[in-house]
Enzyme design. Sequence first.
Site, PDB file in Angstrom:
ATOM      1  N   HIS A  20       0.726  -1.126  -0.037  1.00  0.00           N
ATOM      2  CA  HIS A  20      -0.021  -0.093   0.180  1.00  0.00           C
ATOM      3  C   HIS A  20       0.921   1.092   0.042  1.00  0.00           C
ATOM      4  O   HIS A  20       0.296   2.329   0.052  1.00  0.00           O
ATOM      5  CB  HIS A  20      -1.014  -0.059   1.447  1.00  0.00           C
ATOM      6  CG  HIS A  20      -1.989   0.783   1.153  1.00  0.00           C
ATOM      7  ND1 HIS A  20      -2.457   1.816   2.009  1.00  0.00           N
ATOM      8  CD2 HIS A  20      -3.117   1.179   0.333  1.00  0.00           C
ATOM      9  CE1 HIS A  20      -3.495   2.576   1.606  1.00  0.00           C
ATOM     10  NE2 HIS A  20      -3.884   1.897   0.743  1.00  0.00           N
TER      11      HIS A  20
ATOM     12  N   LYS B 207       3.378   4.489  -1.077  1.00  0.00           N
ATOM     13  CA  LYS B 207       3.042   5.327  -1.982  1.00  0.00           C
ATOM     14  C   LYS B 207       4.497   6.610  -1.883  1.00  0.00           C
ATOM     15  O   LYS B 207       4.470   7.197  -0.958  1.00  0.00           O
ATOM     16  CB  LYS B 207       1.607   6.125  -1.909  1.00  0.00           C
ATOM     17  CG  LYS B 207       0.430   5.504  -1.878  1.00  0.00           C
ATOM     18  CD  LYS B 207      -0.455   6.103  -1.051  1.00  0.00           C
ATOM     19  CE  LYS B 207      -1.705   5.279  -0.677  1.00  0.00           C
ATOM     20  NZ  LYS B 207      -2.073   3.901  -1.274  1.00  0.00           N
TER      21      LYS B 207
ATOM     22  N   ASP C 111      16.470  11.592  -8.013  1.00  0.00           N
ATOM     23  CA  ASP C 111      17.975  11.962  -7.768  1.00  0.00           C
ATOM     24  C   ASP C 111      18.285  11.493  -6.381  1.00  0.00           C
ATOM     25  O   ASP C 111      19.260  11.954  -5.874  1.00  0.00           O
ATOM     26  CB  ASP C 111      18.223  13.220  -8.108  1.00  0.00           C
ATOM     27  CG  ASP C 111      18.160  13.414  -9.408  1.00  0.00           C
ATOM     28  OD1 ASP C 111      17.989  12.303 -10.419  1.00  0.00           O
ATOM     29  OD2 ASP C 111      17.860  14.714 -10.059  1.00  0.00           O
TER      30      ASP C 111
ATOM     31  N   HIS D  11      -9.550  11.151   1.824  1.00  0.00           N
ATOM     32  CA  HIS D  11      -8.495  10.058   1.616  1.00  0.00           C
ATOM     33  C   HIS D  11      -7.130  10.192   2.464  1.00  0.00           C
ATOM     34  O   HIS D  11      -6.400   9.543   2.419  1.00  0.00           O
ATOM     35  CB  HIS D  11      -8.272  10.053   0.090  1.00  0.00           C
ATOM     36  CG  HIS D  11      -7.658   8.575  -0.229  1.00  0.00           C
ATOM     37  ND1 HIS D  11      -6.205   8.533  -0.540  1.00  0.00           N
ATOM     38  CD2 HIS D  11      -8.064   7.407  -0.260  1.00  0.00           C
ATOM     39  CE1 HIS D  11      -6.167   7.319  -0.850  1.00  0.00           C
ATOM     40  NE2 HIS D  11      -7.164   6.509  -0.901  1.00  0.00           N
TER      41      HIS D  11
ATOM     42  N   LYS E 109      -4.232  10.569   5.295  1.00  0.00           N
ATOM     43  CA  LYS E 109      -3.951   9.722   6.481  1.00  0.00           C
ATOM     44  C   LYS E 109      -3.221  10.466   7.214  1.00  0.00           C
ATOM     45  O   LYS E 109      -1.720  10.256   6.864  1.00  0.00           O
ATOM     46  CB  LYS E 109      -3.578   8.250   5.951  1.00  0.00           C
ATOM     47  CG  LYS E 109      -4.327   7.638   5.100  1.00  0.00           C
ATOM     48  CD  LYS E 109      -3.783   7.608   3.515  1.00  0.00           C
ATOM     49  CE  LYS E 109      -4.312   6.614   2.357  1.00  0.00           C
ATOM     50  NZ  LYS E 109      -5.560   6.366   2.752  1.00  0.00           N
TER      51      LYS E 109
ATOM     52  N   ASP F 191      -0.165  16.192  19.949  1.00  0.00           N
ATOM     53  CA  ASP F 191       0.138  17.488  20.913  1.00  0.00           C
ATOM     54  C   ASP F 191       0.560  18.777  19.911  1.00  0.00           C
ATOM     55  O   ASP F 191       1.117  19.538  20.602  1.00  0.00           O
ATOM     56  CB  ASP F 191       1.168  17.266  21.973  1.00  0.00           C
ATOM     57  CG  ASP F 191       0.876  16.185  22.968  1.00  0.00           C
ATOM     58  OD1 ASP F 191      -0.428  16.028  23.290  1.00  0.00           O
ATOM     59  OD2 ASP F 191       1.614  15.373  23.453  1.00  0.00           O
TER      60      ASP F 191
END
Length: 412
Positions: free
Chosen positions: A100, A102, A107, A345, A347, A352
């Site tokens: 999952h 991404k 470079d 979508h 996440k 704090d």
Amino acid sequence: MVARLLLISQAESSIDLQYYIYRGDDTGALIALALMDAADRGVRVRILLDDLATTSKDEGLIALARHPNIQVRSFNPNPSRHFNNLGMLFNFPRLNYRMHNKSLTADNQFSIVGGRNIGNEYFAADETLEFGDLDLWLTGPVVTQVSASFDDYWNAPHVQPISALSDIHVSEEQLAAFTRDIEKARSDMASHPYLSRLINSRMLATLTESHLANDAPGEFYQWYWGIAELWSDPPLKQARPVESHWVVAELWQAMQAVESEFLIISPYFVPTVSGAELLAELSKRGVKVIVVTNSLAATDVLAVHAGYQNYRQQLLEAGVTLYEIKPDLQEPDKSLTGSSKSSLHAKTVVFDRQKLFVGSFNFDPRSALLNTEMGVMVQQPLFAGRYRVCRPLKMVFAALCRCFIQNNVIEV
């Protein structure tokens, strides 16, 4: 999308791309064209994709990998390329484990890490669905960590070159036809309204006005400097007990140390019994616990929402504040595309108002135990402090989108 295209277009030696989903739509075509241009000028391009969403794309990927500077590999591939469903049926225990992650790295100097896959709905290019998401644009030592993680996955035993998976043979005639299709796509994209929006975007204007040369806040961007650390699951995560360096274990430890405020933004939120108990414990000891997730109307995975509903009453009674995104939250005149449905979508976790975690990890059992995940923990109070729920919640989703557009994180 502008950020990704700029990184690819400016790359001089290498590009590493790792994604769970890569769609063959307008945004996928834009990135593919940019990758081929980079390969033509001598840049080494490595593409690592989860096999679940790419099995039907073998011919195009094999043709792409015919370029001498492009390599394509597949994570945990289905052995049955022509009968995908049968392959899933007979190999489900193994194929249930997915990558999952991404990331896009150029470079070994810059990386983009976050929640987005490659597809129109993730980049405000879909007329029916728009995902609100969040990425971090990174430089500094943390990019070395992202590159090392990519290498671990690239060389994992259950990762295979796309050419070794299929009996498809791309003939010279087919390759010539593929090249013609590419050139047609390039011609069509040149006059595409979406590309015009990108070219005329404030992001592109700002990034081409040399605002990256210093850390002074610009009209549209502010760069944040701080300490960042990559949290990444091992590629051989499946069927193993949770280890201390897994993303779920790192998050669990950080959650236990929260003192005053804890914010979770997660599209798919199923905390499990132990997770719900920890959130309730935090709330009872005086921590302000806030969860922002999709409503039933906004979610694109109904089964996950059903799992979340089982914990709603328990969390509310423990003092946890729950907010749910509506699909029609943004006003029509403020929408980026006029989409008929918006969905969360991103996440993101804020600790704090001092530290911020952004990545691919959803707060559900699949991300914790089945999928491999990655994300970056940033220690930067100014940046983390921007993510708070202090206004009517009908504005939170729009604020999240604006914060993505207007802010980047750089680590040195």
